[in-house]
Scaffold this active site. Sequence first.
Site, PDB file in Angstrom:
ATOM      1  N   LYS A  21       0.833  -1.214   0.000  1.00 47.17           N
ATOM      2  CA  LYS A  21       0.000   0.000   0.000  1.00 47.17           C
ATOM      3  C   LYS A  21       0.865   1.261   0.000  1.00 47.17           C
ATOM      4  O   LYS A  21       0.630   2.179  -0.780  1.00 47.17           O
ATOM      5  CB  LYS A  21      -0.922   0.035   1.235  1.00 47.17           C
ATOM      6  N   ARG A  96      -9.842   1.270   8.525  1.00 51.87           N
ATOM      7  CA  ARG A  96      -9.477  -0.087   8.928  1.00 51.87           C
ATOM      8  C   ARG A  96     -10.595  -0.765   9.708  1.00 51.87           C
ATOM      9  O   ARG A  96     -10.451  -1.927  10.073  1.00 51.87           O
ATOM     10  CB  ARG A  96      -8.239  -0.036   9.809  1.00 51.87           C
ATOM     11  N   ARG A 135      11.974  -5.403   5.897  1.00 51.28           N
ATOM     12  CA  ARG A 135      11.981  -4.124   5.179  1.00 51.28           C
ATOM     13  C   ARG A 135      12.583  -2.981   5.993  1.00 51.28           C
ATOM     14  O   ARG A 135      12.563  -2.989   7.218  1.00 51.28           O
ATOM     15  CB  ARG A 135      10.585  -3.776   4.675  1.00 51.28           C
ATOM     16  N   ARG A 168      14.065   1.207  10.530  1.00 47.35           N
ATOM     17  CA  ARG A 168      13.141   0.068  10.527  1.00 47.35           C
ATOM     18  C   ARG A 168      12.022   0.377  11.495  1.00 47.35           C
ATOM     19  O   ARG A 168      12.260   0.973  12.543  1.00 47.35           O
ATOM     20  CB  ARG A 168      13.858  -1.203  11.001  1.00 47.35           C
ATOM     21  N   ARG A 180      -0.791  -8.236  13.296  1.00 47.16           N
ATOM     22  CA  ARG A 180      -1.375  -7.241  12.379  1.00 47.16           C
ATOM     23  C   ARG A 180      -2.213  -7.929  11.301  1.00 47.16           C
ATOM     24  O   ARG A 180      -3.234  -7.402  10.870  1.00 47.16           O
ATOM     25  CB  ARG A 180      -0.257  -6.376  11.771  1.00 47.16           C
TER      26      ARG A 180
END
Length: 226
Positions: A21, A96, A135, A168, A180
């Site tokens: 996203k 959400r 990531r 990070r 999550r």
Amino acid sequence: MTEVLAQPAVLILLGPPGAGKGTQARMLEEDFGLVQLSTGDLLRAAVAAGTEAGRQAKAVMEAGQLVSDDIVLAILKDRMAAPDVAQGVILDGFPRTAGQAAALDALLAANGQRVTAAISLDVDDEAMVGRVAGRFTCATCGEGYHDEFKQPAVAGTCDKCGGTAFKRRADDTAETVRERLKAYHAQTAPLIAYYDGKGVLQRIDAMGPIPAIRSALAAIVSRVSA
Ligand code: AMP
């Protein structure tokens, strides 16, 4: 090249953590001059600034759970009131919950607007843990990298801006990603049916290469905003 849309668009990107996203929202900013509005980024900024909302959100975010609608909506409304969102927005990580979706509809209706499209980035859950856990981003320009899939061409230097500091996220651990993902399926995935019912849902297979997903998204945005 930036394509100018005929009318301001309100685009929603739906998808679990790791679906891309944020990456795709940044590309839509470049392609269409839209503004990326990430409630995750706004909340992380509130945590870093030590505001009351940030203090309340911190532990919830670290546990991989959802911050209360009240806090998120207050932060979002503030941001939506800024003049730079006039050309249109890409909502990344919002709404959400069903409550947030209803509040967004009401907020837009008060300005004679509505959601232009809700685009679901469809991915395999299993692959998301690996995608998220490795990531990191450039601390200067926000360009995204990954330990396994996308290292900077010159180690320690951002390809895009030459920056040398990287960061990070505290919640990008394998354990928190699983939480999550659970929150996504319990509270956010039902919004796919909600937007389908409103006739604004679009779906994209988001397991392929980033440029292919970018093109598919751009085609949708051009079409729905015509
Ligand atoms: P993200 O950057 O979108 O992955 O969001 C990181 C974390 O911020 C989430 O795991 C939640 O704890 C919180 N968060 C972000 N956006 C929302 C939202 N719309 N509603 C509730 N919590 C959110």
